[in-house]
Design an enzyme around this catalytic site. Structure first.
Site, PDB file in Angstrom:
ATOM      1  N   HIS A 198       0.814  -1.219   0.000  1.00  0.00           N
ATOM      2  CA  HIS A 198       0.000   0.000   0.000  1.00  0.00           C
ATOM      3  C   HIS A 198       0.844   1.265   0.000  1.00  0.00           C
ATOM      4  O   HIS A 198       0.521   2.238  -0.661  1.00  0.00           O
ATOM      5  CB  HIS A 198      -0.922  -0.038   1.216  1.00  0.00           C
ATOM      6  CG  HIS A 198      -1.972   1.014   1.208  1.00  0.00           C
ATOM      7  ND1 HIS A 198      -3.121   0.910   0.465  1.00  0.00           N
ATOM      8  CD2 HIS A 198      -2.050   2.201   1.836  1.00  0.00           C
ATOM      9  CE1 HIS A 198      -3.857   1.979   0.646  1.00  0.00           C
ATOM     10  NE2 HIS A 198      -3.236   2.778   1.482  1.00  0.00           N
TER      11      HIS A 198
ATOM     12  N   HIS B 105     -10.263   2.669  -0.532  1.00  0.00           N
ATOM     13  CA  HIS B 105     -10.342   2.240   0.864  1.00  0.00           C
ATOM     14  C   HIS B 105     -11.152   0.951   0.887  1.00  0.00           C
ATOM     15  O   HIS B 105     -12.170   0.855   1.564  1.00  0.00           O
ATOM     16  CB  HIS B 105     -10.992   3.331   1.716  1.00  0.00           C
ATOM     17  CG  HIS B 105     -10.241   3.583   2.985  1.00  0.00           C
ATOM     18  ND1 HIS B 105     -10.829   3.707   4.218  1.00  0.00           N
ATOM     19  CD2 HIS B 105      -8.922   3.741   3.208  1.00  0.00           C
ATOM     20  CE1 HIS B 105      -9.905   3.925   5.131  1.00  0.00           C
ATOM     21  NE2 HIS B 105      -8.743   3.945   4.544  1.00  0.00           N
TER      22      HIS B 105
END
Lengths: 237, 749, 79
Positions: free
Chosen positions: B43, B89
């Protein structure tokens, strides 16, 4: 004349109110910070929409205790015109300037859409330029616009002609379908007994330019200008 | 010797650990290991994707800031810049839909205002499983409520977006959020730490234990134990963020900052080390000075916490008091927690004692970069075959083309999303000129005549069938939506949602998609200014469709020339720009009528697409289009129907050519009506202007024909001379309006 | 000393959230839950060590801020 726009932590529609009064209406407008106590010579006060204090605890419950609210109260007590829009209306209710309270919309969800309002009374500083029965199109955007008061209070409000705006169809009829949030008696806006403080859930400042969907909200702000300029604040019926 | 279980919990592989030891010249302590684990997570480091992302076009005279900062920026004239980005998200939204989505919104908003731009618009791209499943409905409701709860509270309008439903996303919903803000081009602030001794400040919410290992969780697949991971989801506080936003923008006006960055994934670790890295400097902080809302927090916890609504600032020497005063006005407390150094290290102290020390570059520039193996997956050969002559009968409920059209309009994929966007305040800030559902979202820019159009688009199914072409089509569609509003596409941002990159088939999809995005962005002159990659979107080994989502921003030099999808009056001429080739591969129709996800996505001629988009901008500027709407899911028939909705019942009567793609007349007709050939737009014009429009189209090399006119209360479509569709607009609109709503309709008395 | 304040909607007030929760429970098979009304619960950490003082203070705080007397009533527990 000058509009004073109160800004609380979390107010969002303060800039929209400023734009409408200053740039669309061409009047003087100034922001009033919630911690200040100087109303800067404003002729008309606006409590704008938004999420003051995040709507935490209850909408408007904390903002009503801001230092500036003491000045707003005395300004109102002296007959000064005060307009509460959406969260501003909720703050007026919590502050007791107008009776009643707001509950969660009956559909439980936040709703942003155009609605129609009917002007019920024209003897307030915010409806004197409108016609009785006039239908205005403007948007709502709220999760807690479901007006509640005990039956005795509602009866008194009706008897006193304190209901200023009601949710209606485009044709001007009060129906359940036209009521977007379950407000008792289809109440969209009220005034106080002295008729100088008006609160409404819909956003007139978002309906001042047809490019944005409607210019029907202008008449509410124009009424304020008219009532100040004519020197006749409120015609007591 | 490191315990392999500790390594695994940190999401690090043994060879990565060896690299760490080589960098440090020793074994890292636990705090240092934690710091590496988050910065080297997929990420934060983009280790699987960097080599591919490097191939994307990122430059152009309009680009003020490309990838590498918190957001990208483009010049929009009059000394202003549009600052924007899209972010995902996904994993948190599966675990806790409301807060996952809410904090996603909060995160992207911070990325925009940290650059010195006031956020003025939000879009979102959501993907869920089938609405027939109660679990999916629960997730959708939570996600929408979370986006609404955060965006409405902070007062930024959500002006558009897209929602798709495919079983592929059932266990891995996708929540991609886009935000755009406006700044003076000269006032853009970077996330950089410079100047030895300059004060490093922390402002915002207190640090707690939320979201520790959120970055590593986003880099992991879900399994049965996912429910235990619930504590890793943060709780958002939009009120705090509103205060932060206003205070930061006020501080930025005073020119007292060297740099500022928000604390998002990997919190304090990421912001300190990235700011140091960009400035070629070191950053030293003492965690004892970090405001904490829980007791007994260790340096490890403080550095890895992902508590929301926190910013890191580097202040110009001597200006500290000014900065502190402005924050105090907003009832925020800016705490000095450290300083900038020259040694290039991230040095973490606790009460003066060093507890972690790592070269910034090791955490950022020198993070692992992988060229993961790619190989074309085996499923493709089978799935790309589509024999239109061997289709068999379509779903018995679709007796005729009317029924087929209504079935498509009534499917959640195509139907109205009003039930969703009514929950978003889309009008706050009084700038919204095109409301949600009208095409691209369009917001005007006050004190100018200008407006910005924006759209987010993707199609996972197309990409599953052909990742390269599917990705190209996503870019084309987003830019086309922007052009339909009359705005010239300027630049793009991408959110790449894929499965596990350690599987060569997935990595191949990724590489192909990035190739496609690159080619399309070059052809359409929409450089990528930044974006996000979300990998490991898999559950129990089942991956999502490869789903690149593209956001495009465009400029309308005159806001009053904006165009929307709705017919404006009866008697207007309807012009079809572009050509239909009856392509049913990967189409919504094929899925609904035949239950098939098969074939190749529509072909795309980028030159033709470019010519079309340029023409749209030209026509809008000359005020020649009364409405414009492009063809996508469901093809031309759906597009025409959508043009009649929200008009008070203005119908249309059109005639289109038949196509010959199969032996069966029914299939050919369906292909003409519902084929999803690209680069097509339905435009309505006043009758006198039609000839002029055709002439301009011809000059631009864009096929164009008048296919009918608006009027009546029905939608009538003749194919090859025979009426195939004749429905009352009111019936079609009713079906379309309730498509999503009826899954959630509960009359609360 | 800790005071707990339970704020509930007055019986005459319609509670859309409570109804939604009840409906959800019914659809989960809990027909035996006939009605749900949603309220709020506050925990106050008070400096005083005297129960009577705590109760008075909690009531004052509840009257002034925690409850809206138009639509809500409250009760207090002190430990």
């Amino acid at each position: 004349m000058k509009f004073g726009i109160v800004v609380f932590p979390g107010s969002n529609c303060d800039h929209d109110a400023y734009h409408a009064t200053k740039h669309v209406l061409g009047q003087d407008a100034e922001f009033l910070w919630h911690k200040d106590t100087d109303l800067k010579g404003a002729d008309v006060l606006m409590l704008p929409g938004g999420f003051s204090y995040g709507d935490y605890l209850r909408t408007g419950a904390i903002a009503r205790f801001s230092p500036i609210m003491r000045e707003v109260q005395s300004f109102a007590a002296k007959g000064g015109p005060v307009l509460g829009i959406c969260n501003g209306f909720q703050i007026l209710l919590e502050a007791g300037l107008i009776p009643g309270a707001m509950l969660r919309n009956r559909g439980v969800k936040f709703v942003c859409q155009q609605v129609h309002l009917r002007v019920e009374q024209t003897d307030t500083p915010f409806t004197c330029a409108a016609r009785k029965g006039q239908v205005l199109k403007m948007p709502i955007a709220h999760g807690e616009g479901n007006y509640f008061a005990e039956p005795a209070v509602i009866a008194k409000l009706e008897a006193n002609r304190q209901v200023i705006f009601r949710y209606v169809t485009a044709a001007g009829e009060v129906t359940d379908e036209a009521n977007p949030n379950g407000s008792l008696a289809g109440i969209a806006g009220l005034c106080n007994e002295a008729r100088n403080v008006v609160g409404l859930m819909p956003h007139p400042e978002r309906a001042c330019e047809s490019a944005l969907g409607s210019a029907d909200g202008l008449v509410i702000l124009e009424s304020a200008v008219q009532s100040i300029k004519s020197g006749v604040l409120v015609a007591r019926a | 010797m490191i315990d392999p279980k500790v390594l695994e919990r940190h999401g690090l592989k043994p060879d990565e650990y060896d690299r760490i030891v080589a960098f440090m010249g020793r074994d890292p302590n636990l705090t240092e290991l934690g710091i590496f684990s988050v910065m080297w997570s997929e990420h934060c480091s983009y280790k699987s994707s960097r080599v591919h992302l490097k191939t994307l076009p990122t430059g152009g005279p309009q680009v003020l800031q490309g990838p590498g900062e918190n957001a990208g920026a483009v010049d929009i004239g009059e000394g202003l810049a549009a600052v924007f980005k899209i972010e995902s998200h996904n994993h948190p939204s599966f675990i806790e839909p409301y807060q996952g989505a809410a904090t996603g919104v909060g995160g992207i908003i911070r990325d925009i205002f940290t650059m010195g731009a006031r956020p003025i618009a939000l879009l979102n791209s959501l993907r869920f499983g089938s609405l027939e499943e109660p679990a999916t409905r629960r997730i959708l409701e939570g996600v929408v409520a979370g986006i609404a709860g955060y965006g409405n509270s902070i007062g930024i309008p959500t002006v558009g977006g897209e929602i798709a439903f495919e079983p592929s996303y059932a266990g891995n919903p996708l929540v991609n959020v886009f935000c755009l803000g406006i700044a003076k081009a000269t006032d853009i602030i970077k996330g950089v730490a410079e100047g030895a001794g300059n004060a490093v400040y922390y402002v915002g919410a207190k640090t707690g234990r939320d979201g520790i290992h959120g970055a590593t969780m986003a880099s992991a697949e879900f399994d049965d134990k996912s429910a235990e991971k619930r504590p890793a989801v943060q709780v958002g506080d939009p009120f705090m963020e509103k205060l932060l936003l206003e205070a930061c923008l006020e501080v930025m006006k005073t020119d007292t900052l060297i740099g500022i960055q928000d604390m998002g994934a990997a919190g304090l670790t990421c912001s300190t080390t990235e700011m140091g890295s960009r400035g070629g400097a070191g950053v030293e902080i003492d965690v004892a000075l970090v405001p904490q809302r829980e007791t007994g927090m260790t340096p490890y916890e403080i550095m890895l916490s992902e508590s929301q609504e926190r910013m890191l600032l580097v202040v110009k020497p001597g200006r500290e008091a000014e900065v502190e005063r402005i924050f105090e006005k907003w009832d925020l407390h800016a705490s000095r927690i450290g300083k900038v150094t020259t040694d290039g290290l991230l040095r973490v102290k606790e009460n003066g004692m060093v507890v972690a020390e790592i070269p910034n570059r090791a955490l950022t520039d020198e993070a692992p970069v992988y060229e993961r193996p790619m190989s074309k997956p085996e499923y493709l050969a089978e799935v790309q075959k589509l024999d239109l002559d061997a289709l068999g009968a379509r779903d018995a409920r679709l007796r005729d083309d009317n029924a087929a059209l209504l079935a498509l309009l009534g499917s959640p994929a195509i139907g109205s999303k009003r039930w969703v966007y009514r929950q978003y305040d889309h009008m706050v800030r009084t700038n919204t000129v095109n409301m949600p559902g009208m095409g691209a979202g369009v917001v005007r820019i006050k004190d100018t005549d200008r407006a910005l159009a924006m759209s987010v688009d993707g199609n996972g199914r197309y990409c599953y069938l052909d990742p390269r072409r599917g990705a190209m089509l996503a870019v084309a569609e987003a830019a086309r939506n922007v052009a339909c509003a009359g705005a010239k596409p300027l630049a793009a941002t991408n959110c790449l949602n894929f499965g596990n990159p350690e599987r060569p088939g997935i990595m191949w999809q990724f590489g192909q998609a990035v190739d496609g995005i690159g080619e399309a962005c070059r052809a359409l002159d929409t450089p990528i200014t930044g974006g996000n990659v979300s990998l490991y979107n898999e559950t129990d080994g089942q991956s999502i469709y490869p789903t690149p989502v593209i956001g495009v921003v465009g400029l309308l030099e005159h806001a009053d020339r904006v165009v929307s999808r709705c017919f404006r009056s009866a008697g207007d001429a309807i012009v079809l720009l572009g050509e239909g080739r009856g392509e049913l591969g990967g189409s919504e129709y094929l899925k609904v009528a035949h239950g098939l996800v098969q074939g190749g996505p529509p072909s795309l001629d980028l030159k033709a697409e470019r010519a079309l988009q340029d023409l749209l901008v030209e026509l809008a500027s000359a005020r020649l289009m009364r409405s414009a709407h492009d063809c996508s899911d469901g093809g031309l028939a759906v597009t025409l129907a959508e043009c009649t909705f929200d008009t008070g019942g203005i119908g249309a009567d059109v005639a289109i050519d038949d196509v010959k793609v199969a032996g069966s007349a029914d299939t050919n007709r369906a292909a003409a009506l519902f084929g999803e050939s690209a680069s097509r737009v339905v435009v309505s014009v006043v009758p006198d202007a039609a000839a002029g429009v055709l002439k301009r189209a011809k000059a631009a090399g864009v096929p164009a024909r008048v296919i009918g006119q608006t009027g009546g209360h029905d939608l009538r479509i003749a194919v090859g001379g025979h009426v195939a569709v004749a429905v009352a607009v009111s019936d079609a609109e009713r079906v379309w309006s309730s498509a999503v709503e009826h899954y959630f309709a509960k009359q609360v008395a | 000393m800790r005071a707990r304040v339970f704020v509930t909607l007055k019986p005459s007030v319609f509670d859309p959230q409570g109804k939604t929760i009840a409906d959800a429970l019914h659809s989960l098979g809990y027909g035996g839950v006939e009605d749900v009304r949603q309220g709020k619960y506050f925990e106050l950490d008070l400096a005083t060590t005297e129960a009577a003082q705590a109760r008075t203070l909690a009531a004052e705080v509840a009257d002034k801020l925690l409850a809206n007397p138009v639509i809500e009533s409250y009760r207090i527990e002190v430990e």
